[in-house]
Design a protein around this motif. Structure first.
Motif, PDB file in Angstrom:
ATOM      1  N   LEU A   1       0.826  -1.200   0.000  1.00 36.31           N
ATOM      2  CA  LEU A   1       0.000   0.000   0.000  1.00 36.31           C
ATOM      3  C   LEU A   1       0.865   1.257   0.000  1.00 36.31           C
ATOM      4  N   LEU A   2       1.901   1.276   0.834  1.00 39.57           N
ATOM      5  CA  LEU A   2       2.768   2.450   0.932  1.00 39.57           C
ATOM      6  C   LEU A   2       3.552   2.677  -0.359  1.00 39.57           C
ATOM      7  N   ILE A   3       4.066   1.605  -0.938  1.00 37.83           N
ATOM      8  CA  ILE A   3       4.820   1.724  -2.188  1.00 37.83           C
ATOM      9  C   ILE A   3       3.912   2.213  -3.313  1.00 37.83           C
ATOM     10  N   SER A   4       2.694   1.692  -3.359  1.00 36.69           N
ATOM     11  CA  SER A   4       1.739   2.126  -4.383  1.00 36.69           C
ATOM     12  C   SER A   4       1.371   3.593  -4.205  1.00 36.69           C
ATOM     13  N   LEU A   5       1.149   3.992  -2.945  1.00 40.80           N
ATOM     14  CA  LEU A   5       0.810   5.387  -2.662  1.00 40.80           C
ATOM     15  C   LEU A   5       1.937   6.318  -3.068  1.00 40.80           C
ATOM     16  N   SER A   6       3.174   5.919  -2.753  1.00 40.24           N
ATOM     17  CA  SER A   6       4.338   6.731  -3.101  1.00 40.24           C
ATOM     18  C   SER A   6       4.489   6.855  -4.611  1.00 40.24           C
ATOM     19  N   ALA A   7       4.384   5.727  -5.311  1.00 39.62           N
ATOM     20  CA  ALA A   7       4.540   5.740  -6.770  1.00 39.62           C
ATOM     21  C   ALA A   7       3.457   6.589  -7.430  1.00 39.62           C
ATOM     22  N   THR A   8       2.223   6.439  -6.949  1.00 39.60           N
ATOM     23  CA  THR A   8       1.117   7.220  -7.511  1.00 39.60           C
ATOM     24  C   THR A   8       1.323   8.714  -7.298  1.00 39.60           C
ATOM     25  N   ALA A   9       1.745   9.071  -6.089  1.00 39.72           N
ATOM     26  CA  ALA A   9       1.974  10.483  -5.769  1.00 39.72           C
ATOM     27  C   ALA A   9       3.071  11.083  -6.641  1.00 39.72           C
ATOM     28  N   PHE A  10       4.151  10.335  -6.854  1.00 39.38           N
ATOM     29  CA  PHE A  10       5.251  10.853  -7.675  1.00 39.38           C
ATOM     30  C   PHE A  10       4.838  10.990  -9.144  1.00 39.38           C
ATOM     31  N   ILE A  11       4.046  10.045  -9.647  1.00 39.64           N
ATOM     32  CA  ILE A  11       3.570  10.137 -11.034  1.00 39.64           C
ATOM     33  C   ILE A  11       2.680  11.365 -11.202  1.00 39.64           C
ATOM     34  N   LEU A  12       1.753  11.561 -10.255  1.00 39.44           N
ATOM     35  CA  LEU A  12       0.872  12.728 -10.311  1.00 39.44           C
ATOM     36  C   LEU A  12       1.666  14.023 -10.156  1.00 39.44           C
ATOM     37  N   PHE A  13       2.716  13.977  -9.327  1.00 41.45           N
ATOM     38  CA  PHE A  13       3.574  15.149  -9.136  1.00 41.45           C
ATOM     39  C   PHE A  13       4.206  15.572 -10.460  1.00 41.45           C
ATOM     40  N   VAL A  14       4.723  14.610 -11.201  1.00 36.52           N
ATOM     41  CA  VAL A  14       5.347  14.903 -12.499  1.00 36.52           C
ATOM     42  C   VAL A  14       4.321  15.500 -13.455  1.00 36.52           C
ATOM     43  N   LEU A  15       3.127  14.921 -13.480  1.00 37.59           N
ATOM     44  CA  LEU A  15       2.073  15.422 -14.374  1.00 37.59           C
ATOM     45  C   LEU A  15       1.672  16.849 -14.011  1.00 37.59           C
ATOM     46  N   VAL A  16       1.539  17.115 -12.719  1.00 35.77           N
ATOM     47  CA  VAL A  16       1.163  18.454 -12.265  1.00 35.77           C
ATOM     48  C   VAL A  16       2.246  19.468 -12.600  1.00 35.77           C
ATOM     49  N   GLU A  17       3.503  19.085 -12.367  1.00 35.06           N
ATOM     50  CA  GLU A  17       4.606  20.014 -12.586  1.00 35.06           C
ATOM     51  C   GLU A  17       4.738  20.426 -14.046  1.00 35.06           C
ATOM     52  N   ARG A  18       4.307  19.571 -14.941  1.00 35.74           N
ATOM     53  CA  ARG A  18       4.401  19.885 -16.371  1.00 35.74           C
ATOM     54  C   ARG A  18       3.329  20.868 -16.830  1.00 35.74           C
ATOM     55  N   LYS A  19       2.281  21.035 -16.009  1.00 34.90           N
ATOM     56  CA  LYS A  19       1.151  21.859 -16.432  1.00 34.90           C
ATOM     57  C   LYS A  19       1.057  23.197 -15.708  1.00 34.90           C
ATOM     58  N   VAL A  20       1.520  23.266 -14.462  1.00 33.71           N
ATOM     59  CA  VAL A  20       1.319  24.488 -13.679  1.00 33.71           C
ATOM     60  C   VAL A  20       2.218  25.612 -14.187  1.00 33.71           C
ATOM     61  N   LYS A  21       1.802  26.852 -13.893  1.00 34.12           N
ATOM     62  CA  LYS A  21       2.521  28.032 -14.368  1.00 34.12           C
ATOM     63  C   LYS A  21       3.879  28.175 -13.690  1.00 34.12           C
ATOM     64  N   GLU A  22       3.911  27.991 -12.371  1.00 31.07           N
ATOM     65  CA  GLU A  22       5.153  28.131 -11.610  1.00 31.07           C
ATOM     66  C   GLU A  22       5.416  26.840 -10.841  1.00 31.07           C
ATOM     67  N   PRO A  23       5.955  25.804 -11.496  1.00 28.27           N
ATOM     68  CA  PRO A  23       6.164  24.528 -10.811  1.00 28.27           C
ATOM     69  C   PRO A  23       7.230  24.614  -9.721  1.00 28.27           C
ATOM     70  N   ILE A  24       7.040  23.807  -8.694  1.00 27.25           N
ATOM     71  CA  ILE A  24       8.054  23.717  -7.647  1.00 27.25           C
ATOM     72  C   ILE A  24       9.370  23.232  -8.242  1.00 27.25           C
ATOM     73  N   MET A  25       9.248  22.283  -9.154  1.00 23.34           N
ATOM     74  CA  MET A  25      10.428  21.757  -9.818  1.00 23.34           C
ATOM     75  C   MET A  25      10.295  21.926 -11.329  1.00 23.34           C
ATOM     76  N   PRO A  26      10.805  23.030 -11.899  1.00 22.05           N
ATOM     77  CA  PRO A  26      10.763  23.202 -13.359  1.00 22.05           C
ATOM     78  C   PRO A  26      11.710  22.209 -14.035  1.00 22.05           C
ATOM     79  N   PHE A  27      11.148  21.268 -14.750  1.00 23.71           N
ATOM     80  CA  PHE A  27      11.951  20.166 -15.286  1.00 23.71           C
ATOM     81  C   PHE A  27      12.937  20.612 -16.364  1.00 23.71           C
ATOM     82  N   GLU A  28      12.714  21.808 -16.931  1.00 25.88           N
ATOM     83  CA  GLU A  28      13.640  22.240 -17.984  1.00 25.88           C
ATOM     84  C   GLU A  28      15.067  22.444 -17.477  1.00 25.88           C
ATOM     85  N   ILE A  29      15.215  22.757 -16.172  1.00 30.83           N
ATOM     86  CA  ILE A  29      16.572  22.951 -15.659  1.00 30.83           C
ATOM     87  C   ILE A  29      17.358  21.642 -15.655  1.00 30.83           C
TER      88      ILE A  29
END
Length: 492
Positions: free
Chosen positions: A228-256
């Protein structure tokens, strides 16, 4: 219009980094005494994990917020929260309370070191940074040279509580200097904060860390809880990547991360974070519990790393200008491998001098690499992204330390449990508490003492073997850095 007083801001920033360096070493030195007083050796690693977890989660958030709102307000919030956590840590009367207050302390610490480093990147040119970052790194050495020694003295005299409270007056002085003497450009435009990214990152890291710390100890690796914990972690990280690609000011701008300098410097920082925590967290336990040395001597062995670090950092600033980032980093990687091998070969009869030498060599490697990475990363981005770029490097090192303390804590606990099971003796992890003070060792039968020391020594040797693997990985990753001929002058 007022201008920034660079010398006084630098002094204030160095003082802030002093507080961070003292926190990193003085607590590790005091932990055997804290565990003996509060009990709960099984939760030993959580005292480090809690601090590193919140530090890791918040560092990217603070870095991005400093790019939006400026360095001063975010630095102020972070250091005040850190000092409040320090105050409460000293008031803790159980291991659970201490872990809770370390969470608060780590939440504040996420702003202190990255923003202090970013401020230097803002007010000095690229050529100047190569020298100044060496000075900043040397503060880690100067403070950590005194930190473990002070920690040992405080534990032996007034009590372990003061290893936390010593931060408070120093942090207040550092904050006052930055507020008074740093002048920043005015910000325009409406800020956009990535709340969703921050929440997802927190969920992902907390889930990952918990399964690493408790897996094989609190629950089986192949269990519903772990899945359960591994699945929760993996899901959260996948969603994090998806969110970061769409938001105006991402916490982690992947272009760097497309910049090879930033990519490989950060990957190496991830592995060196594991190396750093394996030394600072467990060396005092080895020297105290296995070698039967007092807390002051255990502190001395950590101090040796902190002597090597500033020497190498100062040298690194000069080497960057002459031979460039790659060769300077490569030299650091070789020292990390050499130091890790010395730890693998360490035996109880070798005494604390062997431990100190191993620690010193690791310090040389850390000093050469960390200074090179920060200067190269800050030179690779503009002012508007310098905060988050600097924070990304701090994040990766903290993430390495967070994963490292969890992974190596699991290695330590699992090794001890297997050792106890193989002997058919009724011992638990908390049995190790009795090795951590002179009085408790004196009351133990010699046979029991030697048995427990043998188990702790074996378990810690396994920890150092893992550390050596990551040292080799660090060296290999350094070859991914771009080749260069030195820092160019007058480059912003």
């Amino acid at each position: 219009m007022k201008t920034t007083n660079r010398p006084l801001v630098l002094i204030s920033v160095m003082l802030a980094m002093f507080v961070g360096a003292v926190e990193a070493t003085i607590v590790a030195t005091a932990m055997p005494s804290i565990a003996a007083d509060l009990g709960g050796f099984a939760k030993y690693s959580w005292v480090f994990s809690a601090y590193l977890l919140m530090n890791t989660v918040t560092v990217l958030i603070y870095g991005k917020l400093s790019d939006i709102f400026g360095r001063k307000p975010i630095f102020t919030f972070g250091i005040l929260l850190f000092l409040f956590g320090s105050l409460m840590c000293g008031l803790a009367d159980s291991m659970d309370q201490l872990i809770l207050y370390r969470l608060i302390q780590g939440m504040g610490a996420g702003a202190v070191l990255p923003i202090a480093t970013t401020i230097v990147g803002d007010i000095y040119s690229a050529e100047e940074r190569a020298k100044i970052q060496g000075y900043l790194s040397s503060v880690w050495g100067i403070s950590a040279v005194s930190g473990p020694a002070i920690g040992g003295i405080l534990v032996a005299t007034v009590g372990w509580e003061y290893v936390f409270w010593v931060n408070i007056p120093l942090g207040i002085l550092a904050l006052a200097g930055v507020l008074i003497f740093l002048q920043e450009p005015k910000r325009t435009g409406k800020p956009s904060i990535d709340y969703a990214g921050a929440i997802l990152l927190t969920i992902g890291l907390v889930s990952l860390l918990y399964v690493l710390v408790e897996g094989g100890v609190g629950f089986e690796w192949f269990s519903a809880t772990a899945a359960l914990l591994i699945s929760l972690s993996a899901t959260a990280f996948i969603l994090f990547v998806l969110v970061e690609r769409k938001v105006k000011e991402p916490i982690m701008p992947f272009e760097i991360w497309r910049n090879k300098t930033i990519l490989f410097a950060n990957l190496v920082s991830l592995t060196t974070g594991i190396i750093l925590i394996s030394v600072s967290s467990y060396l005092p336990t080895y020297v105290t519990g296995v070698m039967e040395q007092p807390a002051a001597i255990a502190g001395f062995t950590l101090t040796a790393m902190s002597i090597g670090w500033p020497i190498a950092s100062t040298l690194s600033g000069r080497l960057l200008i002459r031979i460039g980032y790659f060769r300077t980093s490569l030299a650091g990687g070789l020292f990390l491998v050499a130091g890790a091998l010395l730890f693998v070969l360490m035996r109880p009869e070798a005494g604390p001098w062997w431990a100190a030498l191993s620690s010193f060599v690791i310090g040389i490697g850390m000093g050469l690499t960390s200074t090179a990475f920060i200067v190269s990363i800050q030179s690779a981005v503009t002012y508007e992204k310098r905060g988050v770029a600097t924070a990304s490097n701090m994040f990766m090192r903290n993430l390495g330390s967070t994963i490292g303390v969890a992974l190596l804590g699991t290695v330590l606990n699992t090794s001890l449990l297997k050792y106890f099971e193989s002997s058919n003796k009724n011992y638990g992890l908390d049995s190790i508490n009795s090795l951590l003070t002179v009085d408790s060792r004196a009351d133990m039968p010699l046979e029991e003492l030697r048995f427990l020391q043998g188990g702790l020594s074996l378990a810690l040797q396994n920890v150092y073997a893992f550390m050596a693997v990551f040292a080799v990985v660090s060296l290999l990753l350094i070859f991914g850095l771009p080749r260069d001929k030195g820092v160019k002058k007058n480059v912003e």
